[in-house]
Design a protein around this motif. Structure first.
Motif, PDB file in Angstrom:
ATOM      1  N   LEU A  97       0.886  -1.112  -0.031  1.00  0.00           N
ATOM      2  CA  LEU A  97      -0.166   0.157   0.140  1.00  0.00           C
ATOM      3  C   LEU A  97       0.782   1.281  -0.105  1.00  0.00           C
ATOM      4  O   LEU A  97       0.517   2.224  -0.661  1.00  0.00           O
ATOM      5  CB  LEU A  97      -0.880  -0.084   1.187  1.00  0.00           C
ATOM      6  CG  LEU A  97      -2.300  -0.760   1.214  1.00  0.00           C
ATOM      7  CD1 LEU A  97      -2.946  -0.857   2.482  1.00  0.00           C
ATOM      8  CD2 LEU A  97      -3.039  -0.202   0.020  1.00  0.00           C
ATOM      9  N   GLU A 100       2.212   1.958  -3.526  1.00  0.00           N
ATOM     10  CA  GLU A 100       1.177   2.774  -4.415  1.00  0.00           C
ATOM     11  C   GLU A 100       1.234   4.236  -4.046  1.00  0.00           C
ATOM     12  O   GLU A 100       1.191   5.010  -4.913  1.00  0.00           O
ATOM     13  CB  GLU A 100      -0.412   2.132  -4.082  1.00  0.00           C
ATOM     14  CG  GLU A 100      -0.417   0.866  -5.088  1.00  0.00           C
ATOM     15  CD  GLU A 100       0.301   0.833  -6.196  1.00  0.00           C
ATOM     16  OE1 GLU A 100      -0.079   1.656  -6.920  1.00  0.00           O
ATOM     17  OE2 GLU A 100       0.951  -0.118  -6.550  1.00  0.00           O
ATOM     18  N   GLU A 155       0.045  -8.801   1.528  1.00  0.00           N
ATOM     19  CA  GLU A 155      -0.295  -7.320   1.793  1.00  0.00           C
ATOM     20  C   GLU A 155      -1.345  -7.065   1.096  1.00  0.00           C
ATOM     21  O   GLU A 155      -1.800  -5.721   1.613  1.00  0.00           O
ATOM     22  CB  GLU A 155       1.100  -6.817   1.371  1.00  0.00           C
ATOM     23  CG  GLU A 155       2.381  -6.994   2.620  1.00  0.00           C
ATOM     24  CD  GLU A 155       3.631  -6.377   1.672  1.00  0.00           C
ATOM     25  OE1 GLU A 155       4.780  -6.672   2.556  1.00  0.00           O
ATOM     26  OE2 GLU A 155       3.454  -5.582   0.931  1.00  0.00           O
ATOM     27  N   LEU A 156      -1.652  -7.403   0.111  1.00  0.00           N
ATOM     28  CA  LEU A 156      -3.091  -6.757  -0.619  1.00  0.00           C
ATOM     29  C   LEU A 156      -4.236  -8.075  -0.626  1.00  0.00           C
ATOM     30  O   LEU A 156      -3.623  -9.195  -0.610  1.00  0.00           O
ATOM     31  CB  LEU A 156      -2.779  -6.567  -1.885  1.00  0.00           C
ATOM     32  CG  LEU A 156      -1.647  -5.423  -2.116  1.00  0.00           C
ATOM     33  CD1 LEU A 156      -1.516  -4.865  -3.463  1.00  0.00           C
ATOM     34  CD2 LEU A 156      -2.151  -4.116  -1.405  1.00  0.00           C
ATOM     35  N   ARG A 157      -5.313  -8.017  -0.737  1.00  0.00           N
ATOM     36  CA  ARG A 157      -6.510  -8.847  -0.604  1.00  0.00           C
ATOM     37  C   ARG A 157      -6.196  -9.526  -1.957  1.00  0.00           C
ATOM     38  O   ARG A 157      -5.848  -9.175  -2.836  1.00  0.00           O
ATOM     39  CB  ARG A 157      -7.668  -8.118  -0.348  1.00  0.00           C
ATOM     40  CG  ARG A 157      -8.408  -7.478  -1.333  1.00  0.00           C
ATOM     41  CD  ARG A 157      -9.976  -7.067  -1.219  1.00  0.00           C
ATOM     42  NE  ARG A 157     -10.196  -5.786  -1.847  1.00  0.00           N
ATOM     43  CZ  ARG A 157     -10.747  -5.965  -3.334  1.00  0.00           C
ATOM     44  NH1 ARG A 157     -10.997  -7.003  -3.695  1.00  0.00           N
ATOM     45  NH2 ARG A 157     -11.358  -4.872  -3.864  1.00  0.00           N
ATOM     46  N   LEU A 194      -4.519  11.111   0.316  1.00  0.00           N
ATOM     47  CA  LEU A 194      -5.928  11.015   0.181  1.00  0.00           C
ATOM     48  C   LEU A 194      -6.294   9.794  -0.566  1.00  0.00           C
ATOM     49  O   LEU A 194      -7.192   9.347  -0.476  1.00  0.00           O
ATOM     50  CB  LEU A 194      -6.443  12.531  -0.350  1.00  0.00           C
ATOM     51  CG  LEU A 194      -6.432  13.585   0.563  1.00  0.00           C
ATOM     52  CD1 LEU A 194      -6.404  15.002  -0.041  1.00  0.00           C
ATOM     53  CD2 LEU A 194      -7.336  13.460   1.884  1.00  0.00           C
ATOM     54  N   SER A 197      -5.922   6.597   0.905  1.00  0.00           N
ATOM     55  CA  SER A 197      -6.925   6.203   2.003  1.00  0.00           C
ATOM     56  C   SER A 197      -7.998   5.444   1.335  1.00  0.00           C
ATOM     57  O   SER A 197      -8.740   4.579   1.922  1.00  0.00           O
ATOM     58  CB  SER A 197      -7.353   7.540   2.460  1.00  0.00           C
ATOM     59  OG  SER A 197      -8.112   8.311   1.769  1.00  0.00           O
ATOM     60  N   ILE A 198      -8.178   5.717   0.148  1.00  0.00           N
ATOM     61  CA  ILE A 198      -9.137   4.905  -0.576  1.00  0.00           C
ATOM     62  C   ILE A 198      -8.731   3.573  -0.863  1.00  0.00           C
ATOM     63  O   ILE A 198      -9.498   2.489  -0.690  1.00  0.00           O
ATOM     64  CB  ILE A 198      -9.648   5.642  -2.194  1.00  0.00           C
ATOM     65  CG1 ILE A 198     -10.207   6.836  -2.034  1.00  0.00           C
ATOM     66  CG2 ILE A 198     -10.782   4.519  -3.043  1.00  0.00           C
ATOM     67  CD1 ILE A 198     -10.551   7.603  -3.407  1.00  0.00           C
ATOM     68  N   LEU A 199      -7.376   3.294  -1.273  1.00  0.00           N
ATOM     69  CA  LEU A 199      -7.079   1.853  -1.367  1.00  0.00           C
ATOM     70  C   LEU A 199      -6.824   1.346   0.027  1.00  0.00           C
ATOM     71  O   LEU A 199      -7.171  -0.033  -0.188  1.00  0.00           O
ATOM     72  CB  LEU A 199      -5.614   2.008  -1.967  1.00  0.00           C
ATOM     73  CG  LEU A 199      -5.341   2.551  -3.590  1.00  0.00           C
ATOM     74  CD1 LEU A 199      -4.203   2.613  -3.982  1.00  0.00           C
ATOM     75  CD2 LEU A 199      -6.500   1.991  -4.506  1.00  0.00           C
ATOM     76  N   ARG A 200      -6.624   1.989   0.971  1.00  0.00           N
ATOM     77  CA  ARG A 200      -6.381   1.330   2.224  1.00  0.00           C
ATOM     78  C   ARG A 200      -7.664   1.045   2.834  1.00  0.00           C
ATOM     79  O   ARG A 200      -7.909  -0.113   3.179  1.00  0.00           O
ATOM     80  CB  ARG A 200      -5.858   2.371   3.256  1.00  0.00           C
ATOM     81  CG  ARG A 200      -4.710   1.749   4.153  1.00  0.00           C
ATOM     82  CD  ARG A 200      -3.798   2.994   4.800  1.00  0.00           C
ATOM     83  NE  ARG A 200      -4.536   4.268   5.046  1.00  0.00           N
ATOM     84  CZ  ARG A 200      -4.391   5.439   4.787  1.00  0.00           C
ATOM     85  NH1 ARG A 200      -3.228   5.799   4.070  1.00  0.00           N
ATOM     86  NH2 ARG A 200      -5.004   6.406   5.228  1.00  0.00           N
ATOM     87  N   ASP A 201      -8.572   2.018   2.877  1.00  0.00           N
ATOM     88  CA  ASP A 201     -10.045   1.777   3.668  1.00  0.00           C
ATOM     89  C   ASP A 201     -11.150   1.816   2.760  1.00  0.00           C
ATOM     90  O   ASP A 201     -12.588   1.624   3.368  1.00  0.00           O
ATOM     91  CB  ASP A 201      -9.993   2.756   4.740  1.00  0.00           C
ATOM     92  CG  ASP A 201      -8.980   2.881   5.798  1.00  0.00           C
ATOM     93  OD1 ASP A 201      -8.476   1.753   6.109  1.00  0.00           O
ATOM     94  OD2 ASP A 201      -8.601   4.059   6.083  1.00  0.00           O
ATOM     95  N   GLY A 202     -11.163   2.139   1.536  1.00  0.00           N
ATOM     96  CA  GLY A 202     -12.346   2.529   0.836  1.00  0.00           C
ATOM     97  C   GLY A 202     -13.082   3.611   1.181  1.00  0.00           C
ATOM     98  O   GLY A 202     -12.206   4.542   1.812  1.00  0.00           O
ATOM     99  N   ILE A 203     -14.204   3.689   0.786  1.00  0.00           N
ATOM    100  CA  ILE A 203     -14.911   4.861   1.481  1.00  0.00           C
ATOM    101  C   ILE A 203     -15.919   4.666   2.224  1.00  0.00           C
ATOM    102  O   ILE A 203     -17.112   5.799   2.514  1.00  0.00           O
ATOM    103  CB  ILE A 203     -15.425   6.032   0.089  1.00  0.00           C
ATOM    104  CG1 ILE A 203     -16.354   5.242  -0.795  1.00  0.00           C
ATOM    105  CG2 ILE A 203     -14.041   6.489  -0.781  1.00  0.00           C
ATOM    106  CD1 ILE A 203     -16.910   6.109  -1.919  1.00  0.00           C
ATOM    107  N   ARG A 206     -15.720   3.772   8.524  1.00  0.00           N
ATOM    108  CA  ARG A 206     -14.586   2.945   8.702  1.00  0.00           C
ATOM    109  C   ARG A 206     -15.250   1.810   9.922  1.00  0.00           C
ATOM    110  O   ARG A 206     -14.746   0.537   9.991  1.00  0.00           O
ATOM    111  CB  ARG A 206     -13.569   3.696   9.776  1.00  0.00           C
ATOM    112  CG  ARG A 206     -12.509   4.415   8.770  1.00  0.00           C
ATOM    113  CD  ARG A 206     -11.972   5.734   9.144  1.00  0.00           C
ATOM    114  NE  ARG A 206     -11.858   6.569   8.272  1.00  0.00           N
ATOM    115  CZ  ARG A 206     -10.489   6.913   8.071  1.00  0.00           C
ATOM    116  NH1 ARG A 206      -9.558   6.420   8.632  1.00  0.00           N
ATOM    117  NH2 ARG A 206     -10.365   7.671   6.938  1.00  0.00           N
ATOM    118  N   ASN A 209     -16.311  -1.299   8.220  1.00  0.00           N
ATOM    119  CA  ASN A 209     -15.175  -2.157   7.989  1.00  0.00           C
ATOM    120  C   ASN A 209     -14.558  -2.790   9.035  1.00  0.00           C
ATOM    121  O   ASN A 209     -14.068  -4.195   8.743  1.00  0.00           O
ATOM    122  CB  ASN A 209     -13.912  -1.156   7.609  1.00  0.00           C
ATOM    123  CG  ASN A 209     -14.150  -0.769   5.945  1.00  0.00           C
ATOM    124  OD1 ASN A 209     -15.038  -1.291   5.254  1.00  0.00           O
ATOM    125  ND2 ASN A 209     -13.423   0.248   5.578  1.00  0.00           N
TER     126      ASN A 209
END
Lengths: 211, 211
Positions: A97, A100, A155-157, A194, A197-203, A206, A209
């Motif tokens: 992450l 990226e 480290e990624l899904r 910013l 944060s989308i790649l980490r947590d989506g929108i 929280r 999630n």
């Protein structure tokens, strides 16, 4: 020049053989970036390029046959620079992450210093559609490879594929247009965070999630 | 015509006053989309447009003064259609994340049927930079408004702003280029779901999201 690329920027018969030749070619490509960036393909001229480069017209024809040919070479060259800008940001072994985020921050910093890249790559869609497509396909492939590496390391899904790579590339390209070319109101690191944060947590909220 | 838009496609003095006039204007814009999409701005001609529209040359000048003017009107018109394609997909009251998926699926379906939109909007960067910028700024603002609505309803996490809207727009534009214009190998719903999974969950391992 990006010798690692699938396509060479100049036919090998025309590749410079001396250090002096490499410098001249570099000067011509840098001058072409300014000439095409300022004037657009149709208004740009070979003499405009050699004047900016401070080289003789003969030097141009040592490496290129036409305005089309140096434009194509320039797109390959810029494509390589974009790759290098992202790669430079990735020197240390970062988690996927963070990789990226660093790649986007590196790209945004590069685009601020080379705003002409947008106009040149975008005009390429009309001047040389094949190079346009090649640029985005290789960029997406590179992101896709990073996603695969991240998945392999856990480290990624799972299940990330080509479409996710294109989505990430699209984010990066439009954030560059907005925050590197049209305005510099936000720092590259801030914009990259910013987007990250989308790649980490989506929108989504929280809490849901974590629920 | 997109009367709800900030800018009108035609100056109000030239807006059609009759149903017949509206039909003629519609025919001219549809013909212009094909003419500019196939030939590009520079090769396209007014007679090419009226021939495709099956209208007299005089009808063209009833509504437009020049090729530039109908091109600008066309970009506004397509911009409005993109908005409508997304809005049609949003008829029912969906939760915020579903709204983004439906908007993207709607856009992808629209782009498949109107592949010329990419070439026209992209060429707009060179023919009429102001309209190009206007198109993306209004599109991003629309997404930003949806994000704000989703935050207000507690369906999206706090802190989403303009940069997130630009990131989502970039995803959508590049997924359209890849999966609507260049190839139709994946269905709009399928691509929209892959992109939506980023907005829903990010790309980190799911287990870590769930703490």
């Amino acid at each position: 020049m990006t010798t690692a690329d699938a396509r060479e920027s100049t036919p090998s018969s025309k590749a410079p053989r001396t250090e002096r030749g490499r410098k001249t070619l570099r000067k011509l490509l840098d001058a072409a970036a300014i000439e095409f960036g300022e004037k657009g393909f149709h208004e740009a001229s070979i003499t405009g390029i050699t004047r900016r480069a401070g080289t003789a017209l003969g030097s141009f024809y040592t490496y290129f046959d036409s305005k089309d040919e140096i434009f194509r070479a320039l797109v390959d060259d810029l494509s390589g620079k974009v790759r290098e800008a992202a790669r430079d940001a990735l020197q240390s072994e970062l988690p996927a992450l963070e990789t990226e985020r660093a790649a986007l921050a590196g790209f945004l910093s590069f685009a601020r210093e080379h705003k002409e890249i947008y106009r040149i790559i975008d005009e390429c869609e009309f001047v040389d559609p094949q190079s346009f497509r090649h640029h985005y396909e290789t960029t997406a492939r590179r992101i896709h490879e990073r996603l695969e590496e991240g998945m392999n390391r856990g480290e990624l899904r799972e299940g990330l594929g080509e479409a996710h790579a294109w989505a990430i590339m699209g984010m990066n390209v439009f954030l560059g247009l907005r925050y590197a070319v049209w305005s510099e109101e936000a720092a590259p690191e801030e914009v990259a965070e910013l987007a990250n944060s989308i790649l980490r947590d989506g929108i989504a909220p929280r809490s849901s999630n974590k629920g």
